[in-house]
Design a protein around this motif. Structure first.
Motif, mmCIF file in Angstrom:
data_model
loop_
_atom_site.group_PDB
_atom_site.id
_atom_site.type_symbol
_atom_site.label_atom_id
_atom_site.label_comp_id
_atom_site.label_asym_id
_atom_site.label_seq_id
_atom_site.Cartn_x
_atom_site.Cartn_y
_atom_site.Cartn_z
ATOM 1 N N ALA A 1 0.830 -1.208 0.000
ATOM 2 C CA ALA A 1 0.000 0.000 0.000
ATOM 3 C C ALA A 1 0.861 1.252 0.000
ATOM 4 O O ALA A 1 0.565 2.234 -0.708
ATOM 5 C CB ALA A 1 -0.927 -0.003 1.208
ATOM 6 N N ARG B 1 -4.600 0.914 -7.375
ATOM 7 C CA ARG B 1 -5.436 -0.279 -7.448
ATOM 8 C C ARG B 1 -4.668 -1.543 -7.060
ATOM 9 O O ARG B 1 -3.482 -1.677 -7.373
ATOM 10 C CB ARG B 1 -5.980 -0.438 -8.877
ATOM 11 C CG ARG B 1 -6.703 0.805 -9.385
ATOM 12 C CD ARG B 1 -7.150 0.650 -10.832
ATOM 13 N NE ARG B 1 -6.070 0.347 -11.751
ATOM 14 C CZ ARG B 1 -5.211 1.259 -12.224
ATOM 15 N NH1 ARG B 1 -5.311 2.536 -11.833
ATOM 16 N NH2 ARG B 1 -4.270 0.914 -13.079
ATOM 17 N N LEU B 2 -5.379 -2.463 -6.423
ATOM 18 C CA LEU B 2 -4.838 -3.771 -6.060
ATOM 19 C C LEU B 2 -5.744 -4.849 -6.629
ATOM 20 O O LEU B 2 -6.971 -4.762 -6.513
ATOM 21 C CB LEU B 2 -4.775 -3.906 -4.534
ATOM 22 C CG LEU B 2 -4.252 -5.239 -3.979
ATOM 23 C CD1 LEU B 2 -2.749 -5.376 -4.218
ATOM 24 C CD2 LEU B 2 -4.564 -5.352 -2.487
ATOM 25 N N LEU C 1 -6.778 -6.605 4.349
ATOM 26 C CA LEU C 1 -6.579 -5.438 3.489
ATOM 27 C C LEU C 1 -7.024 -4.151 4.178
ATOM 28 O O LEU C 1 -6.380 -3.105 4.028
ATOM 29 C CB LEU C 1 -7.321 -5.633 2.171
ATOM 30 C CG LEU C 1 -6.777 -6.742 1.262
ATOM 31 C CD1 LEU C 1 -7.583 -6.808 -0.032
ATOM 32 C CD2 LEU C 1 -5.300 -6.535 0.962
ATOM 33 N N SER C 2 -8.100 -4.211 4.939
ATOM 34 C CA SER C 2 -8.546 -3.032 5.671
ATOM 35 C C SER C 2 -7.484 -2.585 6.675
ATOM 36 O O SER C 2 -7.156 -1.395 6.773
ATOM 37 C CB SER C 2 -9.865 -3.326 6.384
ATOM 38 O OG SER C 2 -10.276 -2.209 7.153
ATOM 39 N N TYR D 1 -6.192 -0.442 2.853
ATOM 40 C CA TYR D 1 -6.999 -0.460 1.626
ATOM 41 C C TYR D 1 -8.468 -0.266 1.953
ATOM 42 O O TYR D 1 -8.925 -0.514 3.081
ATOM 43 C CB TYR D 1 -6.826 -1.793 0.885
ATOM 44 C CG TYR D 1 -5.430 -2.046 0.378
ATOM 45 C CD1 TYR D 1 -5.054 -1.670 -0.907
ATOM 46 C CD2 TYR D 1 -4.484 -2.659 1.191
ATOM 47 C CE1 TYR D 1 -3.770 -1.907 -1.371
ATOM 48 C CE2 TYR D 1 -3.195 -2.896 0.737
ATOM 49 C CZ TYR D 1 -2.842 -2.519 -0.539
ATOM 50 O OH TYR D 1 -1.569 -2.745 -0.991
ATOM 51 N N THR D 2 -9.208 0.139 0.950
ATOM 52 C CA THR D 2 -10.641 0.294 1.105
ATOM 53 C C THR D 2 -11.345 -0.276 -0.125
ATOM 54 O O THR D 2 -10.715 -0.542 -1.152
ATOM 55 C CB THR D 2 -11.009 1.783 1.283
ATOM 56 O OG1 THR D 2 -12.395 1.897 1.625
ATOM 57 C CG2 THR D 2 -10.744 2.582 0.005
ATOM 58 N N SER E 1 -12.750 -3.178 -0.699
ATOM 59 C CA SER E 1 -12.388 -4.543 -1.098
ATOM 60 C C SER E 1 -13.595 -5.295 -1.634
ATOM 61 O O SER E 1 -14.652 -5.325 -1.007
ATOM 62 C CB SER E 1 -11.815 -5.312 0.094
ATOM 63 O OG SER E 1 -10.622 -4.719 0.541
ATOM 64 N N ALA F 1 -9.177 -3.941 -4.608
ATOM 65 C CA ALA F 1 -9.252 -2.926 -3.558
ATOM 66 C C ALA F 1 -8.484 -1.709 -4.036
ATOM 67 O O ALA F 1 -7.763 -1.772 -5.056
ATOM 68 C CB ALA F 1 -8.690 -3.458 -2.238
ATOM 69 N N VAL F 2 -8.595 -0.598 -3.296
ATOM 70 C CA VAL F 2 -7.804 0.591 -3.603
ATOM 71 C C VAL F 2 -7.124 1.084 -2.339
ATOM 72 O O VAL F 2 -7.626 0.891 -1.227
ATOM 73 C CB VAL F 2 -8.668 1.719 -4.224
ATOM 74 C CG1 VAL F 2 -9.236 1.310 -5.561
ATOM 75 C CG2 VAL F 2 -9.788 2.122 -3.267
ATOM 76 N N ARG F 3 -5.983 1.698 -2.533
ATOM 77 C CA ARG F 3 -5.273 2.272 -1.400
ATOM 78 C C ARG F 3 -6.003 3.504 -0.895
ATOM 79 O O ARG F 3 -6.487 4.318 -1.696
ATOM 80 C CB ARG F 3 -3.841 2.670 -1.825
ATOM 81 C CG ARG F 3 -3.070 3.294 -0.668
ATOM 82 C CD ARG F 3 -1.860 4.070 -1.109
ATOM 83 N NE ARG F 3 -1.459 4.994 -0.045
ATOM 84 C CZ ARG F 3 -0.415 5.787 -0.104
ATOM 85 N NH1 ARG F 3 0.326 5.816 -1.196
ATOM 86 N NH2 ARG F 3 -0.117 6.594 0.899
#
Length: 279
Positions: free
Chosen positions: A139, A147-148, A197-198, A202-203, A205, A276-278
């Motif tokens: 992240a 983006r992930l 991830l949270s 990240y958010t 997901s 997910a996105v950072r």
């Protein structure tokens, strides 16, 4: 290479396991490449993007990402020196110039801050000793709203390979169950993926099911021989009683027969595709 947090995995991937994957790169890609387009589409790679491939192995996904980001760049990071050597050789052979490979532990590797637009992984993130640390490090390397996209196993019970391994395990002592097989399913729970991830930064997901055909060999005998050379199976066979290896191989061959069609052994692979996105 920097100090390692994941020393056990580093030993495996720089020993027999990594050499087997590097020497049989085409066969492992035949097993996993059915998922390639789903993963690359989920990462939404643009022509100018900077892309990070986590646990890149022999580098097929890294090279494909670099081709999509043809005005950008793709970097693959992995623990395995043998696989990275294969990845570099393949990139040179294929003429993919906008790609690089670095040896490192994703939990600690000194990636530059906010240097990537997208990060992705094809089954390369299930073996972290500390997954939160690894994904937090990734992240940090992504730009804000970067983006992930990840592929992880949905659990061996959801894959045809699980039935084959079950047939083989009948000829092995129960107490020899190998943690490497179990760890491959370490991210088989969507809720755990979201929680990790949270916590890592990240958010948004989203975890969706992804299936693909996996080609394990030209015929059941060929597929069984290849599977018995896979590191976790080989590890089990070393601790088994004399004669077990042939029984296990025969059981694998028999279990592969129902999946032999159109000139190949074709198993259904089941994965989770996470995006997910950072923050």
């Amino acid at each position: 290479m920097e100090e390692l947090a994941n020393t056990e995995q580093a030993q495996a991937w720089n020993g027999y396991e990594g050499r087997h994957w590097a020497e049989h790169h085409d066969r492992y890609d035949a097993v996993n490449s059915g998922f390639n387009e789903q993963l690359l589409d989920a990462a939404a790679i643009g022509p100018d993007d900077r892309v990070l491939d986590i646990g890149c192995g022999n580098g097929q996904i890294t090279r494909l990402a670099a081709q999509r980001a043809h005005r950008g760049h793709a970097l693959g990071v992995d623990l395995s020196a043998p696989m990275l050597a294969r990845a570099r050789e393949a990139a040179a052979t294929e003429g993919v110039a906008n790609v690089g490979f670095e040896q490192g532990d994703a939990q600690l590797h000194p990636l530059p801050d906010a240097a990537f637009d997208a990060a992705l992984s094809r089954f390369g993130v299930m073996f972290f000793a500390d997954p939160v640390a690894a994904f937090a490090n990734t992240a940090r390397a992504l730009r804000p709203r970067g983006r992930l996209a990840l592929l992880t196993l949905r659990g061996l019970g959801s894959n045809d390979l699980g039935d084959v391994l079950a047939a083989m395990s009948a000829h092995l002592p129960v107490e020899s169950a190998d943690e490497s097989v179990e760890s491959a399913s370490s991210l088989a729970d969507p809720e755990r993926i979201r929680e990790i991830l949270s916590e890592a930064g990240y958010t948004g997901s989203e975890v969706v099911a992804a299936d693909a055909e996996q080609l394990w060999g030209a015929d059941p005998a060929d597929a069984a021989e290849f599977l018995c050379g896979w590191g976790p199976v080989r590890h089990l066979l070393r601790s088994a009683e004399p004669g077990a290896a042939e029984r296990v191989r025969a059981a694998a061959e028999d279990a592969m027969r129902p999946y032999h069609r159109s000139g190949a052994v074709r198993l259904r692979g089941a994965a989770w595709l996470t995006t997910a996105v950072r923050l």
